[in-house]
Design a protein around this motif. Structure first.
Motif, PDB file in Angstrom:
ATOM      1  N   ASP A 174       0.835  -1.205   0.000  1.00 26.11           N
ATOM      2  CA  ASP A 174       0.000   0.000   0.000  1.00 26.11           C
ATOM      3  C   ASP A 174       0.871   1.257   0.000  1.00 26.11           C
ATOM      4  O   ASP A 174       0.577   2.233  -0.703  1.00 26.11           O
ATOM      5  N   GLU A 175       1.940   1.218   0.787  1.00 26.50           N
ATOM      6  CA  GLU A 175       2.849   2.361   0.823  1.00 26.50           C
ATOM      7  C   GLU A 175       3.559   2.526  -0.522  1.00 26.50           C
ATOM      8  O   GLU A 175       3.758   3.653  -0.999  1.00 26.50           O
ATOM      9  N   ALA A 176       3.946   1.402  -1.120  1.00 22.87           N
ATOM     10  CA  ALA A 176       4.604   1.468  -2.430  1.00 22.87           C
ATOM     11  C   ALA A 176       3.670   2.082  -3.466  1.00 22.87           C
ATOM     12  O   ALA A 176       4.077   2.930  -4.274  1.00 22.87           O
ATOM     13  N   ASP A 177       2.413   1.662  -3.442  1.00 23.14           N
ATOM     14  CA  ASP A 177       1.429   2.202  -4.379  1.00 23.14           C
ATOM     15  C   ASP A 177       1.289   3.712  -4.195  1.00 23.14           C
ATOM     16  O   ASP A 177       1.244   4.474  -5.170  1.00 23.14           O
ATOM     17  N   ALA A 178       1.247   4.147  -2.950  1.00 18.74           N
ATOM     18  CA  ALA A 178       1.116   5.583  -2.677  1.00 18.74           C
ATOM     19  C   ALA A 178       2.346   6.349  -3.165  1.00 18.74           C
ATOM     20  O   ALA A 178       2.228   7.455  -3.714  1.00 18.74           O
ATOM     21  N   VAL A 179       3.535   5.766  -2.979  1.00 18.52           N
ATOM     22  CA  VAL A 179       4.764   6.419  -3.432  1.00 18.52           C
ATOM     23  C   VAL A 179       4.759   6.576  -4.949  1.00 18.52           C
ATOM     24  O   VAL A 179       5.077   7.650  -5.481  1.00 18.52           O
ATOM     25  N   TYR A 180       4.378   5.522  -5.664  1.00 12.71           N
ATOM     26  CA  TYR A 180       4.362   5.609  -7.124  1.00 12.71           C
ATOM     27  C   TYR A 180       3.365   6.664  -7.604  1.00 12.71           C
ATOM     28  O   TYR A 180       3.644   7.422  -8.540  1.00 12.71           O
ATOM     29  N   ARG A 181       2.194   6.716  -6.972  1.00  7.38           N
ATOM     30  CA  ARG A 181       1.196   7.702  -7.395  1.00  7.38           C
ATOM     31  C   ARG A 181       1.672   9.125  -7.099  1.00  7.38           C
ATOM     32  O   ARG A 181       1.492  10.031  -7.916  1.00  7.38           O
ATOM     33  N   ARG A 182       2.284   9.317  -5.940  1.00 10.08           N
ATOM     34  CA  ARG A 182       2.842  10.637  -5.617  1.00 10.08           C
ATOM     35  C   ARG A 182       3.936  11.026  -6.613  1.00 10.08           C
ATOM     36  O   ARG A 182       4.010  12.176  -7.064  1.00 10.08           O
ATOM     37  N   ALA A 183       4.774  10.060  -6.934  1.00 10.49           N
ATOM     38  CA  ALA A 183       5.888  10.334  -7.842  1.00 10.49           C
ATOM     39  C   ALA A 183       5.386  10.740  -9.225  1.00 10.49           C
ATOM     40  O   ALA A 183       5.875  11.710  -9.820  1.00 10.49           O
ATOM     41  N   LEU A 184       4.417  10.009  -9.748  1.00 13.61           N
ATOM     42  CA  LEU A 184       3.895  10.316 -11.077  1.00 13.61           C
ATOM     43  C   LEU A 184       3.217  11.681 -11.097  1.00 13.61           C
ATOM     44  O   LEU A 184       3.298  12.411 -12.093  1.00 13.61           O
ATOM     45  N   ALA A 185       2.557  12.032 -10.004  1.00 12.30           N
ATOM     46  CA  ALA A 185       1.945  13.356  -9.924  1.00 12.30           C
ATOM     47  C   ALA A 185       3.011  14.449  -9.877  1.00 12.30           C
ATOM     48  O   ALA A 185       2.811  15.557 -10.389  1.00 12.30           O
ATOM     49  N   GLN A 186       4.167  14.118  -9.292  1.00 16.51           N
ATOM     50  CA  GLN A 186       5.232  15.106  -9.124  1.00 16.51           C
ATOM     51  C   GLN A 186       6.071  15.275 -10.383  1.00 16.51           C
ATOM     52  O   GLN A 186       6.377  16.394 -10.800  1.00 16.51           O
TER      53      GLN A 186
END
Length: 275
Positions: A189-201
């Motif tokens: 779940d944390e990995a998924d959140a990191v990837y989504r944050r990264a793509l938004a950034q």
């Protein structure tokens, strides 16, 4: 024996991923494959890659470069010697120095000067072109620290990756490695959140999207994984591992024609013919 990723090559050698893949397709280096079919480079591979680029930039004929690199690889130690390593032009020869020992690689007017060393467990390669003024002390390299900690202290590495993206929110490699390591640790779940944050950034980075696709596959979200892989290929059509994973996924989804197409492209890229 430690191995290095494509991102490590980019950081240490200042080689863009497409340049690295071009040198692989040219037969200058033959890296191993990791569990996800990603490239993994040895210490020798890194030195050969950097030397190959320098010789190509010096417009040395490719046949002669291959001969020099074969000789260089035979003489290189398997790991970094404590004394460091220097590859330089001496007269009309390329000479490798390991401490007090020196050996000639091949003859030719090569514009090459590399110093290789380990500092705090991190490999550094420095090219010497001309004298430059002393630079101010660098800021702390959280990314390098994270890479060094991954095998011995994964939690420390995760913390360092977090600091790395805090200090440089556009560091795609730090975001990618942070998400991958969380995934490997079972913190999906944390990995998924990191990837989504990264793509938004930072937007659609191909390796970031590829790793996100791997995570989504493991989470059973096949449609989302397909979308991530397809977007990654839009950004980098020569990302061979992405074609391979798409072929597997399409086969599992009962779409053999799509699977065959991507598997064929994967094989063409590995053979050096991407068209």
């Amino acid at each position: 024996m430690r191995s290095y990723s494509v991102r490590d090559v980019e950081r240490v050698l200042q080689l863009a991923p497409d340049t690295t893949r071009s040198l692989i397709r040219g037969g200058f280096v033959h890296p191993a494959r990791g569990p996800r079919r990603e490239y993994r480079f040895s210490f020798q591979d890194l030195i050969v890659l950097r030397t190959a680029r320098a010789l190509l930039e010096a417009k040395i004929p490719k046949k002669r470069i291959r001969r020099s690199l074969e000789s260089l690889r035979r003489n290189l130690p398997e790991s970094m010697p404590l004394s460091g390593l220097a590859i330089s032009a001496v007269g009309d020869h390329v000479v490798v120095r390991d401490g007090d020992a020196r050996w000639q690689v091949d003859s030719g007017q090569y514009l090459l000067g590399l110093d290789v060393s380990l500092q705090d467990g991190v490999l550094h390669v420095v090219e010497h072109r001309q004298a430059v003024p002393a630079a101010p002390a660098p800021v702390h390299d959280w990314f390098a620290q994270a890479l060094n900690l991954e095998s011995s202290d994964p939690d420390g590495a995760l913390s360092a990756y977090r600091h790395a993206v805090d200090s440089d929110p556009h560091n795609a490699a730090a975001w990618t490695n942070w998400g991958r390591l969380l995934h490997e640790r079972g913190r999906t779940d944390e990995a998924d959140a990191v990837y989504r944050r990264a793509l938004a950034q930072i937007g659609p980075d191909p390796l970031l999207l590829f790793n996100q696709g791997v995570l989504l596959e493991d989470l059973g979200r096949s449609a989302a994984a397909l979308a991530a892989y397809q977007t990654a290929l839009e950004e980098d059509p020569e990302l061979a591992d992405c074609h391979y994973n798409l072929a597997r996924l399409y086969e599992a989804l009962g779409k053999p024609q799509h699977a065959i197409r991507h598997l064929g492209q994967y094989r063409r890229l590995l053979s050096g013919d991407g068209h």
